[in-house]
Design a protein around this motif. Sequence first.
Motif, PDB file in Angstrom:
ATOM      1  N   GLY A 162      26.779  71.504  68.145  1.00  0.00           N
ATOM      2  CA  GLY A 162      26.021  70.288  67.893  1.00  0.00           C
ATOM      3  C   GLY A 162      25.021  70.428  66.765  1.00  0.00           C
ATOM      4  N   THR A 163      25.084  71.547  66.025  1.00  0.00           N
ATOM      5  CA  THR A 163      24.119  71.801  64.954  1.00  0.00           C
ATOM      6  C   THR A 163      24.778  71.570  63.601  1.00  0.00           C
ATOM      7  N   TYR A 164      24.078  70.817  62.733  1.00  0.00           N
ATOM      8  CA  TYR A 164      24.588  70.509  61.399  1.00  0.00           C
ATOM      9  C   TYR A 164      23.792  71.257  60.341  1.00  0.00           C
ATOM     10  N   SER A 165      24.480  71.701  59.306  1.00  0.00           N
ATOM     11  CA  SER A 165      23.790  72.294  58.157  1.00  0.00           C
ATOM     12  C   SER A 165      23.229  71.164  57.299  1.00  0.00           C
ATOM     13  N   LYS A 166      22.405  71.535  56.336  1.00  0.00           N
ATOM     14  CA  LYS A 166      21.938  70.505  55.411  1.00  0.00           C
ATOM     15  C   LYS A 166      23.109  70.117  54.498  1.00  0.00           C
ATOM     16  N   VAL A 167      23.053  68.912  53.952  1.00  0.00           N
ATOM     17  CA  VAL A 167      24.120  68.416  53.078  1.00  0.00           C
ATOM     18  C   VAL A 167      24.058  69.158  51.759  1.00  0.00           C
ATOM     19  N   ASN A 168      25.183  69.651  51.338  1.00  0.00           N
ATOM     20  CA  ASN A 168      25.309  70.362  50.078  1.00  0.00           C
ATOM     21  C   ASN A 168      25.896  69.386  49.063  1.00  0.00           C
TER      22      ASN A 168
END
Length: 124
Positions: free
Chosen positions: A101-107
Amino acid sequence: MVNNRLVWYLESNKLITPMQSGFRKGRSTTDQLVRLETFIREAFIQKQHAAVIFFDLEKAYDTTWKYGILKDLHDAGLRGRLPLFISGFLSDRKSQVRVGGTYSKVNRKWVYLREAFFLSLCSV
């Protein structure tokens, strides 16, 4: 679907060498290994030398030149909607990774070519 159409065009117009195995249906790196083994075996039987050069292109996908890909497609005679679709696909790419359920920052940088077949176009 896009890959199939593009590969069909390139193959039917003889724009991809028959030696190209990567990213083509029914072919794999095993084909290249068998070709290499045959080359070495034949040189050995004929008492000749076999010279081989290997290239490892670091970050090949994410350093592929977008304009160069589109120019190669145009020079290969590809016109119409497919190159426009590919151009749109390559424009303003963003990526984000989700783990559970964890998202990275948008690249927002130009990400590697998700449909790796584009790489082979650089040699067309």
